[in-house]
Scaffold this motif. Sequence first.
Motif, PDB file in Angstrom:
ATOM      1  N   LYS A 414       0.856  -1.185   0.000  1.00 49.09           N
ATOM      2  CA  LYS A 414       0.000   0.000   0.000  1.00 49.09           C
ATOM      3  C   LYS A 414       0.893   1.236   0.000  1.00 49.09           C
ATOM      4  O   LYS A 414       1.984   1.233   0.579  1.00 49.09           O
ATOM      5  CB  LYS A 414      -0.901  -0.001   1.248  1.00 49.09           C
ATOM      6  N   CYS A 416       1.155   5.448   0.733  1.00 44.79           N
ATOM      7  CA  CYS A 416       0.498   6.566   1.409  1.00 44.79           C
ATOM      8  C   CYS A 416       1.306   7.850   1.230  1.00 44.79           C
ATOM      9  O   CYS A 416       2.497   7.826   0.908  1.00 44.79           O
ATOM     10  CB  CYS A 416       0.303   6.269   2.894  1.00 44.79           C
ATOM     11  N   ASP A 462      -2.872   5.150  -2.072  1.00 42.32           N
ATOM     12  CA  ASP A 462      -4.024   4.452  -1.486  1.00 42.32           C
ATOM     13  C   ASP A 462      -4.712   5.268  -0.390  1.00 42.32           C
ATOM     14  O   ASP A 462      -5.930   5.213  -0.252  1.00 42.32           O
ATOM     15  CB  ASP A 462      -3.571   3.096  -0.917  1.00 42.32           C
ATOM     16  N   PHE A 463      -3.931   6.018   0.396  1.00 41.76           N
ATOM     17  CA  PHE A 463      -4.523   6.847   1.446  1.00 41.76           C
ATOM     18  C   PHE A 463      -3.514   7.891   1.912  1.00 41.76           C
ATOM     19  O   PHE A 463      -2.327   7.822   1.580  1.00 41.76           O
ATOM     20  CB  PHE A 463      -5.010   5.999   2.623  1.00 41.76           C
ATOM     21  N   ILE A 464      -4.017   8.870   2.679  1.00 40.83           N
ATOM     22  CA  ILE A 464      -3.185   9.947   3.214  1.00 40.83           C
ATOM     23  C   ILE A 464      -3.142   9.831   4.731  1.00 40.83           C
ATOM     24  O   ILE A 464      -4.164   9.586   5.379  1.00 40.83           O
ATOM     25  CB  ILE A 464      -3.749  11.322   2.807  1.00 40.83           C
ATOM     26  N   VAL A 465      -1.949   9.985   5.292  1.00 37.76           N
ATOM     27  CA  VAL A 465      -1.781  10.066   6.743  1.00 37.76           C
ATOM     28  C   VAL A 465      -1.465  11.523   7.066  1.00 37.76           C
ATOM     29  O   VAL A 465      -0.482  12.076   6.568  1.00 37.76           O
ATOM     30  CB  VAL A 465      -0.632   9.152   7.234  1.00 37.76           C
ATOM     31  N   ILE A 499      -4.141   3.029  11.055  1.00 38.41           N
ATOM     32  CA  ILE A 499      -3.343   2.824   9.843  1.00 38.41           C
ATOM     33  C   ILE A 499      -3.278   1.339   9.490  1.00 38.41           C
ATOM     34  O   ILE A 499      -3.358   0.953   8.323  1.00 38.41           O
ATOM     35  CB  ILE A 499      -1.927   3.411  10.029  1.00 38.41           C
TER      36      ILE A 499
END
Length: 652
Positions: A414, A416, A462-465, A499
């Motif tokens: 993944k 990020c 895939d996603f933001i932290v 997460i």
Amino acid sequence: MLNSRMTILLRELMAADTALTSRYLASITDVSSRTAREDIKQLDEMIEGAHIESIRAKGYKLTIQDNQSFRNYIKNAYQEKQLDDAVIPNSPEERVRYLIKRLLLEDSYVKLEDICEEMYISKSTIQNDLKQVKQILKKYEIVMDKRPNYGLKVKGSEFKLRFCMSEYVFERDKKVKASKQILLDQLPFLTEAQLSKIWTIIIEEIKENDITPSDIAINNLFIHLAIACKRIKSGNHVSIYKINLDEILNQTEYAVADRIVTKVEGCLQLTFPHEEVAYIAIHLMGTKMISQTNLQDEEIREVLDDDIYQVTLSILNRIEEKFDLNIRNDRELIVGLALHLKPSINRFKYGMNIRNPMIDDIKFNYPLVFEAGIIAGIVLEEEMGVSIDENEIGYLALHIGAAIERGKMRQGPKRCLVVCASGYGSAQLLKYKLQSEFDSKLEVAATTEYYKLQQCSLADIDFIVSSIPIPDLLPIPDLLPIPVIEVNTILAEKDLEKIEMMVFKNSTRLFEYVKENLIFLDQPFSTKEEVLTFTCKELEHKGLVDHRFLESVEEREAVAPTSFGNLVAVPHPITPQSNQTFLSFCTLKKPIQWGDKRVQFICLLSVKKGSTEDLQSMYEMLGKIIDDVSLVQELLKSKSRYDFAQLLVSKS
């Protein structure tokens, strides 16, 4: 005593001069590699005068230690096998298959009293078994004609009688036995030399005319041709409507079939009518394949009929809507599925069945893939007006399963993007903490400040932290919404858990769906219908489903039974019906008939409407239960819901 699989394994090992891999041995016995290895282990413990040696990275090799002792063992094993094959059927499933075979192979009426004597059972027992026989024959539009003082006789079209014979006379559990030997067993008027000649004729003709059916398709044609010989000898011929016959006569396959039949006639001194030639032609039309799969887009459209191409897209769209498998744009799947459907049209058109010796393994080992095949079948029925059985569904499922596996191979870690307002140092701290925690499972593509976020490419992210609040769905043009996980700059345990859920999004934990009030133990039901009615009513009373739920579950069962072996069934609605995902369990006092299998452990699965939860993981976990004989037995013995739930969760 050697079972059929061990007999095949021993035969293969004896004939090989090099080591054989477990994968190869699994393929010839049509089981998983793990099952093959277990069979080999048991076989090694049983044989005398020899040892099966496991050679690292090569496989298994039979080493003879005492030749005379080994010869004596083989002789005794063969004699035992001959006796074993003659054993009278005991279980309901064995009796049902025996009855179907007995009735299909008999040209005249058979008295119940005679069959009772053959199987050493009472008339009441056989009457009960005949109910199941009647249901199975009904699928083939075959009826049992009962005449006083005469007995029973099956009646139906020659097409349907042959299809049923191919399925039940030449049983799937004997699929690993050589086809010619099966035919020799069941059709004694055909000699081995005649069967060998028929096989040679088929192979020569399909090669000369550049027809390329699969191995299974050739085997089907061989079996059906032999059945045709038996039926013609008995004075029974296939009837095909004139309009269909005229249509077939113009096909290239008819000329090939005519040559095959002419040669077979000379071999067996039989005369095939034109209808029988057409019957063989239909097989060739229904099994030919286009071997090119590396075609360009424009070539694909030329090869594929537009209606086939469009229904393929409809199938993949419907599967994606229900299961979110991310396979809709898999080009290889589109081509493979469409090329499979193209020759299938002839099978659908003429109501032909196709045997799938892998069907039980597909349902058992790849239940989600089989469910996707069910959806494909529904779309075919809606858009093309054809109804397909579970054998054909299994073949469609293989294409879908291959696409899923290709997708897994393409998946990397993944990815990020880290957003932090506290400066470069804190952003780097977040980055390295994430890399330390998740190692190869997560790639931090970049770090950025919030004001620069609009300048970042979110392709393949895939996603933001983020350590600051950001709208959960970013309105960035031309890009899909990106999930945002808000965390503290110094990651706390709860931050890591959030997460982790995103990184391992495809992981599902069974305990989330196991509720004690949805467990029903030791129930007295004797039919599948009673189980489903009871369970669905309980779910309705608890407010989990509405009155349409049972109908949807029954609709799914009508397509193909959800029994998987090992006494387990996993019924579910044909489309999602509930507002939450849940599992309901029911165990029975005694096993009941569920399709062609016995069932005592029922797990009803309901998935939330519009859910993108990972069904693959859910099915994989349920598959572990199905595959664990001892666990199922322990669960069946559970007397309290708490013990049942604890045992289930501890093993998942």
